[in-house]
Scaffold this active site. Structure first.
Site, PDB file in Angstrom:
ATOM      1  N   LYS A 196      -2.986  -0.554   7.155  1.00  0.00           N
ATOM      2  CA  LYS A 196      -2.090   0.147   6.430  1.00  0.00           C
ATOM      3  C   LYS A 196      -2.580   1.686   6.388  1.00  0.00           C
ATOM      4  CE  LYS A 196       0.207   0.670   1.792  1.00  0.00           C
ATOM      5  NZ  LYS A 196       0.170   0.283   0.389  1.00  0.00           N
ATOM      6  N   ARG A 206       7.574   5.717  -3.521  1.00  0.00           N
ATOM      7  CA  ARG A 206       6.667   6.249  -4.844  1.00  0.00           C
ATOM      8  C   ARG A 206       7.732   6.593  -5.970  1.00  0.00           C
ATOM      9  NH1 ARG A 206       1.619   8.775  -1.861  1.00  0.00           N
ATOM     10  NH2 ARG A 206       1.101   6.927  -0.654  1.00  0.00           N
ATOM     11  N   ARG A 217      -3.915   8.985  -0.796  1.00  0.00           N
ATOM     12  CA  ARG A 217      -4.778   7.830  -0.430  1.00  0.00           C
ATOM     13  C   ARG A 217      -5.693   7.615   0.823  1.00  0.00           C
ATOM     14  NH1 ARG A 217      -1.874   5.401  -4.637  1.00  0.00           N
ATOM     15  NH2 ARG A 217       0.247   4.895  -4.395  1.00  0.00           N
ATOM     16  N   GLU A 233     -10.224  -3.202  11.004  1.00  0.00           N
ATOM     17  CA  GLU A 233      -9.570  -3.795   9.792  1.00  0.00           C
ATOM     18  C   GLU A 233      -8.818  -5.182  10.129  1.00  0.00           C
ATOM     19  OE1 GLU A 233      -9.659  -2.795   6.736  1.00  0.00           O
ATOM     20  OE2 GLU A 233      -9.856  -0.735   6.627  1.00  0.00           O
ATOM     21  N   LYS A 248       1.578  -1.515   8.609  1.00  0.00           N
ATOM     22  CA  LYS A 248       2.494  -0.855   7.930  1.00  0.00           C
ATOM     23  C   LYS A 248       2.199   0.845   7.770  1.00  0.00           C
ATOM     24  CE  LYS A 248       3.849  -0.325   3.023  1.00  0.00           C
ATOM     25  NZ  LYS A 248       3.659  -0.632   1.777  1.00  0.00           N
ATOM     26  N   SER A 274      10.119   2.626   3.418  1.00  0.00           N
ATOM     27  CA  SER A 274      11.152   3.514   2.445  1.00  0.00           C
ATOM     28  C   SER A 274      11.544   5.014   3.062  1.00  0.00           C
ATOM     29  CB  SER A 274      10.731   3.836   1.024  1.00  0.00           C
ATOM     30  OG  SER A 274       9.474   4.510   1.174  1.00  0.00           O
ATOM     31  N   TYR A 313      14.062  -3.518   3.695  1.00  0.00           N
ATOM     32  CA  TYR A 313      14.905  -3.438   2.657  1.00  0.00           C
ATOM     33  C   TYR A 313      16.353  -3.900   3.085  1.00  0.00           C
ATOM     34  CZ  TYR A 313      11.361  -0.865   0.571  1.00  0.00           C
ATOM     35  OH  TYR A 313      10.155  -0.703   0.173  1.00  0.00           O
TER      36      TYR A 313
END
Ligand code: PBG
Length: 324
Positions: A196, A206, A217, A233, A248, A274, A313
């Site tokens: 990610k 957000r 982040r 990872e 992602k 998004s 979505y």
């Protein structure tokens, strides 16, 4: 002309093109992310996420019925609590909004579709980070893991079939697997957000979760420049017991999806996020692209890159498109 090889022969009709299609879209492989807001009585539209809303518990139930009717594979639930604090306490309140929504949905769907709970603290913390903070203001990895472990067991007990570990804390998959197994929840699966990235394209999300985040982040999500780091990872999450590996963002990281699919034998998921969706919607609103064709092309590209599962979505809408 003396041309022996004419690839165009296999493109002469739709039937011919269908015959040689290497990939197919299946509604059963789609996961629909859903937002539920504590205390809401009506659904509220989300800025820059066309057709996506913050649900009330009531409207959530109706949306889950639509998901069932459309035949999609799963739903992934994000919750927006009324109360936030530095510890993200509502994330481990068994009567909190996330747990309540999961219990209700599981009662509603049984095993007809896969119920996935987001497992992260960012919606619940007053500072918006995915974990709790140490005295120096950095995100405290190991203290966060203790909370994730409790949250995992609670959400599984509330009825989640699967947990989406989206916080990017080191060791999270292992700690959660151990906690679940420790209480006999051996069949609760883990959708590991293994790779990610710290992306600029999370913006509309957000807003969707009323994120309180200041800053970024980058100390836990990955740097967009790195591919080898993603493989590290992923290898760690596989070793720690992940069942599915997620990459992602999705659209902009198809190279990572592809590398992941070559690298491990677990199912690969990709999350079209998004901001990626917002770009497509804006371009189609501007008349620059054919919206339906663009969406289908993106999903197909995701499959071709090596993802079995697509988190989008557009899940219900595309499932309905595929049916016609
Ligand atoms: C954090 C989380 C994020 C998204 C899903 N889970 C945002 C972030 O990491 O800041 C983004 C999804 C999207 O943009 O569609 N738990």
């Amino acid at each position: 002309m003396n041309i022996t090889h004419r690839p165009r022969r296999l493109r002469t009709s739709q039937a011919m093109r269908n015959l040689i299609a290497e990939n197919q879209l299946h509604a059963e492989n789609f996961i629909l992310p859903l937002f539920v807001k504590e205390g809401a009585t009506t659904p509220t539209p989300i800025k820059n996420m066309k057709g996506v809303v913050q649900h009330s518990l009531e409207s959530l139930e109706a949306e889950v019925d639509r998901a069932l009717a459309a035949g999609i594979g799963g739903i992934m639930v994000f919750a927006i609590p009324t109360l936030r604090d530095a510890q993200g306490s509502e994330a481990v309140n068994t009567n909190g909004i996330l747990h309540t929504a999961i219990r209700k949905i599981r009662d509603q769907v049984g095993d007809r579709l896969v119920v996935i709970a987001d497992l992260c603290l960012d919606e619940f913390t007053s500072h918006g980070h995915c974990g709790v903070l140490a005295d120096d203001g950095t995100v405290d990895n190991d203290a966060t893991l203790d909370i994730y472990a409790l949250m995992a067991v609670q959400l599984a007990q509330a009825g989640a079939h699967m947990l989406g570990t989206s916080g990017m804390m080191d060791g999270q998959v292992g700690v959660i697997r151990e906690a679940l197994d420790g209480v006999g929840l051996v069949n609760t699966s883990i959708l590991a957000y293994a790779a990610k990235y710290a992306s600029a394209f999370y913006g509309p999300f957000r807003d969707a979760v009323d994120s309180q985040l200041q800053g970024d982040r980058k100390s836990y999500q990955q740097d967009p420049s790195n591919l080898k780091e993603a493989m590290r990872e992923i290898a760690l999450d596989v070793e720690e017991g992940a069942d599915i590996i997620m990459v992602k963002p999705g659209m902009m990281y198809l190279d990572v999806v592809h590398a992941a699919s070559q690298f491990v034998d677990l199912p690969i998921a990709s999350y079209i996020i998004s901001g990626e969706m917002a770009m497509i919607e804006a371009a189609s609103d501007a008349g620059a692209i054919d919206r339906e064709r663009a969406i289908l092309e993106i999903l197909m590209a995701t499959k071709r890159a090596g993802a079995t599962i697509i988190c989008t979505y557009w899940a219900i809408e595309v499932a309905e498109m595929l049916r016609r």
